[in-house]
Structure formats: structure tokens, C-alpha cells
Design a protein around this motif. Structure first.
Motif, mmCIF file in Angstrom:
data_model
loop_
_atom_site.group_PDB
_atom_site.id
_atom_site.type_symbol
_atom_site.label_atom_id
_atom_site.label_comp_id
_atom_site.label_asym_id
_atom_site.label_seq_id
_atom_site.Cartn_x
_atom_site.Cartn_y
_atom_site.Cartn_z
ATOM 1 N N ALA A 97 -29.160 8.167 32.612
ATOM 2 C CA ALA A 97 -27.662 7.748 33.030
ATOM 3 C C ALA A 97 -27.296 8.410 34.473
ATOM 4 N N THR A 98 -27.924 9.531 34.633
ATOM 5 C CA THR A 98 -27.782 10.229 35.762
ATOM 6 C C THR A 98 -28.340 9.646 36.837
ATOM 7 N N VAL A 99 -29.741 9.317 36.631
ATOM 8 C CA VAL A 99 -30.466 8.464 37.580
ATOM 9 C C VAL A 99 -29.758 7.135 38.140
ATOM 10 N N VAL A 112 -31.208 14.609 43.022
ATOM 11 C CA VAL A 112 -30.456 15.484 42.114
ATOM 12 C C VAL A 112 -31.743 16.099 41.358
ATOM 13 N N THR A 113 -31.327 17.149 40.649
ATOM 14 C CA THR A 113 -32.381 17.811 40.058
ATOM 15 C C THR A 113 -31.861 18.631 38.538
ATOM 16 N N LEU A 114 -32.780 18.558 37.563
ATOM 17 C CA LEU A 114 -32.323 19.345 36.428
ATOM 18 C C LEU A 114 -33.503 20.468 36.583
ATOM 19 N N THR A 133 -26.911 20.672 32.941
ATOM 20 C CA THR A 133 -26.465 20.653 34.685
ATOM 21 C C THR A 133 -27.225 20.025 35.306
ATOM 22 N N ILE A 134 -27.048 18.972 35.949
ATOM 23 C CA ILE A 134 -27.620 18.279 36.819
ATOM 24 C C ILE A 134 -27.082 18.662 38.279
ATOM 25 N N TYR A 135 -27.998 19.059 39.186
ATOM 26 C CA TYR A 135 -27.427 19.597 40.447
ATOM 27 C C TYR A 135 -27.757 18.383 41.524
ATOM 28 N N ALA A 136 -26.892 18.196 42.576
ATOM 29 C CA ALA A 136 -26.962 17.369 43.636
ATOM 30 C C ALA A 136 -27.714 18.424 44.796
ATOM 31 N N ALA A 146 -23.908 16.254 37.680
ATOM 32 C CA ALA A 146 -23.496 15.682 36.213
ATOM 33 C C ALA A 146 -23.766 16.952 35.175
ATOM 34 N N VAL A 147 -22.993 16.776 34.301
ATOM 35 C CA VAL A 147 -23.186 17.454 32.898
ATOM 36 C C VAL A 147 -23.341 16.505 31.714
ATOM 37 N N GLU A 148 -24.507 16.735 31.210
ATOM 38 C CA GLU A 148 -24.772 15.584 30.205
ATOM 39 C C GLU A 148 -25.137 16.403 28.873
#
Length: 148
Positions: A97-99, A112-114, A133-136, A146-148
């Protein structure tokens, strides 16, 4: 006359549905995923991307840390594999979803990175114990994307 209008509307709606489906298939992205040769969870993440419509080529490497740094990902924000999708880098087990959001919004970032290998994230075993928590990443300090 009323039946003709309903039939025409139904055909238009169904036609639009087919067009949207075909358009979404046309935008399936090609992914180059770099991983440590011995890592199995990275293969699972590649399968996860394939299941979500991406075409993935896995490329084993022993240069993952250096490649991640070159891509703009600070050491303490790196994931266990590195994917290049479109003009972006995706590090780690980032949910699709974040991709997809990244690819549709086209933000002015490198990617982005997890960080790490969170349990229960796509491609990882175990149960999810907290939101991811996914970071730009870009030219400055990483920020929450994003936070999923």
C-alpha cells in the motif's frame, strides 16, 4: 426506450471497468531487488511484490550497505534488501500500500524505507506487534512517510 438507456449505461459502466482494469495492469512496475545471497525473507518479499502485480528481478549482492548509502538511506534506517522501482528506492519490507502510494503520488523524495526486519511485515514471519513506521528518504533527515 427505458431498457435501451439502462443497457447503454450498463455497457458504459462495464466498459469503464474493463478499461480501468487494463490500465492498472499496464502500470505494473518492474522491480530490481538487491539482497544478500543467503537471505530467504528477501525472496519472500519479492514473492509478495509479485503477488501484488509487480515484475521482480532478484539480484544477489554483498554490497547492500554501500548501495543503500549511495541510494540515500542512512545506516540506521536501512532495511535488509534494496529495491528500485520506477525512479524510487524501496528499502526493507515496505507494505505494498505504501509502495503504491509512492508510485501514484510521485513525491520529491529518493524513496522509502522500513528499517530492520520487523516481525509480521510483508515477507517476514511472525505476528505484527506494532504499526510499521515507513520513512521517506531524500537529501535531508528521514521523515515519517506512512504508518501501517
Amino acid at each position: 426506450m427505458h431498457k435501451i438507456i439502462v443497457a447503454a449505461l450498463a455497457a458504459a459502466v462495464l466498459g469503464a471497468g474493463v478499461y480501468i482494469t487494463n490500465a492498472s495492469l499496464a502500470v505494473a512496475e518492474e522491480v530490481s531487488l538487491y539482497k544478500n545471497p543467503q537471505c530467504g525473507c528477501c525472496e519472500s518479499y519479492a514473492d509478495y511484490l509479485r503477488e501484488n502485480g509487480f515484475t521482480v528481478t532478484v539480484k544477489p549482492t554483498h554490497e547492500l550497505v554501500a548501495m543503500s548509502r549511495e541510494a540515500g538511506i542512512p545506516d540506521d534506517f536501512q532495511g535488509c534488501h534494496l529495491a528500485f522501482i520506477d525512479d524510487y528506492v524501496v528499502s526493507g519490507h515496505v507494505p505494498v500500500a505504501t509502495v503504491n502510494r509512492l508510485l501514484s503520488e510521485h513525491p520529491d523524495i529518493k524513496g522509502v524505507t522500513l528499517p530492520g526486519m520487523p516481525m509480521g511485515s510483508p515477507g517476514m514471519s511472525g505476528a505484527k506487534t506494532e504499526p510499521f513506521t515507513i520513512y521517506a528518504v531524500g537529501d535531508g533527515k528521514p521523515s515519517v512517510y506512512a504508518v501501517e
